[in-house]
Write an enzyme that holds these catalytic residues in place. Structure first.
Site, PDB file in Angstrom:
ATOM      1  N   GLN A  77       0.757  -1.294   0.043  1.00 41.82           N
ATOM      2  CA  GLN A  77       0.043  -0.187   0.139  1.00 41.82           C
ATOM      3  C   GLN A  77       0.965   1.183  -0.016  1.00 41.82           C
ATOM      4  OE1 GLN A  77      -3.198  -0.019   2.883  1.00 41.82           O
ATOM      5  NE2 GLN A  77      -3.711   2.153   2.272  1.00 41.82           N
ATOM      6  N   PHE A  78       1.222   1.603  -0.977  1.00 42.83           N
ATOM      7  CA  PHE A  78       2.269   2.817  -1.249  1.00 42.83           C
ATOM      8  C   PHE A  78       1.615   4.018  -0.984  1.00 42.83           C
ATOM      9  CE2 PHE A  78      -0.331   3.354  -5.130  1.00 42.83           C
ATOM     10  CZ  PHE A  78      -0.375   4.898  -5.122  1.00 42.83           C
ATOM     11  N   THR A  79       0.269   4.059  -0.666  1.00 44.72           N
ATOM     12  CA  THR A  79      -0.467   5.409  -0.168  1.00 44.72           C
ATOM     13  C   THR A  79       0.107   5.855   1.325  1.00 44.72           C
ATOM     14  OG1 THR A  79      -2.347   4.287   0.495  1.00 44.72           O
ATOM     15  CG2 THR A  79      -2.222   5.078  -1.915  1.00 44.72           C
TER      16      THR A  79
END
Length: 154
Positions: A77-79
């Site tokens: 989850q790069f966010t």
């Protein structure tokens, strides 16, 4: 590397039209890699996830996911590296590019499995539907940058 760790009774992740991958009692780990991360960051997060004493026994959080033979669902989850300080649209420039992030997330997965955990993964770069039943709720935020900070300054 950042991780949001949630203690769960059950969780599943669907990718596209797949039937879904599932775990029962254990942890959902949403993980992101920063552009500055290296192997030691993945090792640190794996050790923390494996050994966090956040699983209940007799109403006390005194067991790790390893102690209870639990499972881990690892979701890229790069966010988690979103920067929202300016404007209304988040910037993700601190997130590592895929060619750097994928190997470090794989190292994190490998470290967890070599520690005896069953690990189910999401898919890097894919749109996923994650469903979970948070137990507690218990949610812990980990950041590998913390390993460089004095405990007294916290």
């Amino acid at each position: 590397m950042r991780a949001v760790v949630q203690r769960v009774r059950r969780a599943s992740v669907r990718i596209g039209d797949s039937d879904g991958r599932r775990i029962e009692s254990g942890l959902v780990v949403l993980a992101a890699v920063a552009e500055t991360d290296e192997a030691a960051d993945a090792d640190y997060i794996a050790d923390k996830v494996s050994n966090l004493r956040i699983m209940d026994l007799n109403g006390r959080m005194d067991r790790s996911v390893v102690d209870i033979s639990g499972e881990v669902m690892l979701i890229p989850q790069f966010t988690l590296y979103a920067n929202t300080r300016k404007g209304r649209r988040p910037s993700f420039s601190a997130s590592a590019r895929p060619e750097k992030a994928k190997p470090l997330l794989e190292r994190l997965r490998s470290n967890l499995t070599s520690g005896g955990l069953g690990v189910v993964t999401g898919e890097f770069g894919a749109h996923m539907m994650v469903d979970l039943t948070n137990d507690g709720p218990v949610t812990i935020i980990l950041d590998s940058a913390d390993r460089h900070r004095s405990r007294r300054s916290a």
